[in-house]
Design a protein around this motif. Structure first.
Motif, mmCIF file in Angstrom:
data_model
loop_
_atom_site.group_PDB
_atom_site.id
_atom_site.type_symbol
_atom_site.label_atom_id
_atom_site.label_comp_id
_atom_site.label_asym_id
_atom_site.label_seq_id
_atom_site.Cartn_x
_atom_site.Cartn_y
_atom_site.Cartn_z
ATOM 1 N N ASP A 114 0.824 -1.202 0.000
ATOM 2 C CA ASP A 114 0.000 0.000 0.000
ATOM 3 C C ASP A 114 0.861 1.257 0.000
ATOM 4 N N THR A 129 -4.012 -0.965 -1.593
ATOM 5 C CA THR A 129 -4.367 -2.346 -1.300
ATOM 6 C C THR A 129 -5.832 -2.396 -0.859
ATOM 7 N N THR A 130 -6.577 -3.344 -1.438
ATOM 8 C CA THR A 130 -8.018 -3.430 -1.202
ATOM 9 C C THR A 130 -8.427 -4.876 -0.939
ATOM 10 N N SER A 137 -5.758 -8.404 -3.026
ATOM 11 C CA SER A 137 -6.352 -7.562 -4.064
ATOM 12 C C SER A 137 -5.844 -6.134 -3.938
ATOM 13 N N MET A 138 -5.634 -5.496 -5.085
ATOM 14 C CA MET A 138 -5.159 -4.111 -5.058
ATOM 15 C C MET A 138 -5.747 -3.328 -6.223
ATOM 16 N N CYS A 139 -5.826 -2.021 -6.026
ATOM 17 C CA CYS A 139 -6.194 -1.080 -7.068
ATOM 18 C C CYS A 139 -4.998 -0.173 -7.320
ATOM 19 N N THR A 161 -12.433 -5.499 -7.149
ATOM 20 C CA THR A 161 -12.916 -4.855 -5.931
ATOM 21 C C THR A 161 -14.208 -4.102 -6.190
ATOM 22 N N ALA A 179 -13.326 -6.926 5.419
ATOM 23 C CA ALA A 179 -12.186 -6.303 4.753
ATOM 24 C C ALA A 179 -12.634 -5.576 3.493
ATOM 25 N N MET A 180 -13.582 -6.162 2.761
ATOM 26 C CA MET A 180 -14.097 -5.518 1.551
ATOM 27 C C MET A 180 -14.745 -4.185 1.894
ATOM 28 N N ARG A 182 -14.055 -2.209 4.349
ATOM 29 C CA ARG A 182 -12.986 -1.240 4.650
ATOM 30 C C ARG A 182 -12.329 -0.746 3.364
ATOM 31 N N SER A 183 -12.141 -1.651 2.423
ATOM 32 C CA SER A 183 -11.550 -1.261 1.140
ATOM 33 C C SER A 183 -12.473 -0.327 0.375
ATOM 34 N N ARG A 186 -12.284 3.259 1.424
ATOM 35 C CA ARG A 186 -11.121 3.973 0.876
ATOM 36 C C ARG A 186 -11.428 4.471 -0.537
#
Length: 218
Positions: A114, A129-130, A137-139, A161, A179-180, A182-183, A186
């Motif tokens: 991240d 990071t997502t 998983s990341m964007c 995501t 966790a999703m 929280r992602s 963001r």
């Protein structure tokens, strides 16, 4: 049959090809000084034809699922591009388990976390990071100030995501709905005009998903 698409909505031109049985979006993003390929799926030969000989500097893998990485090893070998994935998912891309779908292992040349920056041409992509769909998983977010078109909208590579009207599944191995959420919080904070490039389906914007995805899940 594969189909292609393109958009000039954001701060950098984006082209794509839709591949595989669940219509994966493989993106080609270039500012004419460097080129990035995102989530090479299913058919390496079709991807190489789509590239048409263009030099690829980096291959970004948004997460470890087979439909997003199963052509990565072959495309890496053909192009010599640097493969980039998150620290959390990289080991399963390099050494997949039988439950991962049987794709060819692909070396990860750079493991990111991240806040890291991925520089390609004059583009400078920020890693977000997502976790939620997978642990790694990341964007990637492109600020228009780092491009030749600072007056245009940011661009977000979203993987699985965030989709048009939906989110990635959290009931697979490693998925986590908390966790999703929280992602998603963001991503919700990004500018409304941000162009979203999802791993499947139509492109969208953060603003459009405020009243669909974010209002429903958060």
């Amino acid at each position: 049959m594969a189909r292609t698409f393109k958009t000039l909505q954001g701060c950098v031109p984006v082209r794509g090809i839709v591949l595989g049985p669940i219509d994966n979006n493989t993106y080609l993003i270039s500012d004419e000084k460097g080129a990035l390929l995102v989530d090479p799926s299913s058919d390496a030969l079709a991807i190489m034809r789509f590239l048409g000989g263009m030099k690829i500097d980096a291959i970004v893998l948004t997460h470890r699922h087979h439909d997003h990485v199963d052509a990565a090893a072959a495309v890496r070998e053909a192009t010599g591009a640097t493969v980039i994935a998150s620290e959390a998912d990289a080991s399963r891309i390099e050494s997949p388990l039988p439950s991962d779908g049987g794709f060819a292992p692909c070396p990860v040349d750079r493991r990111v976390k991240d806040g890291d920056m991925v520089a390609v041409g004059n583009m400078s992509w920020k890693v977000i990071t997502t976790p939620g769909h997978t642990p790694g998983s990341m964007c990637l977010l492109l600020d228009p100030e780092s491009t030749d078109h600072p007056e245009k909208a940011p661009v977000l590579i979203a993987g699985d995501t965030l989709f048009f009207g939906s989110i990635g599944r959290t009931d697979f191995e490693g998925g986590d709905i908390n966790a999703m959420r929280r992602s998603l919080r963001r991503l919700q904070a990004l500018p409304d005009e941000t162009v979203v490039l999802p791993g499947h389906g139509n492109m969208t914007t953060i603003g459009a998903e405020q009243r669909r995805v974010f209002a429903f899940y958060l």
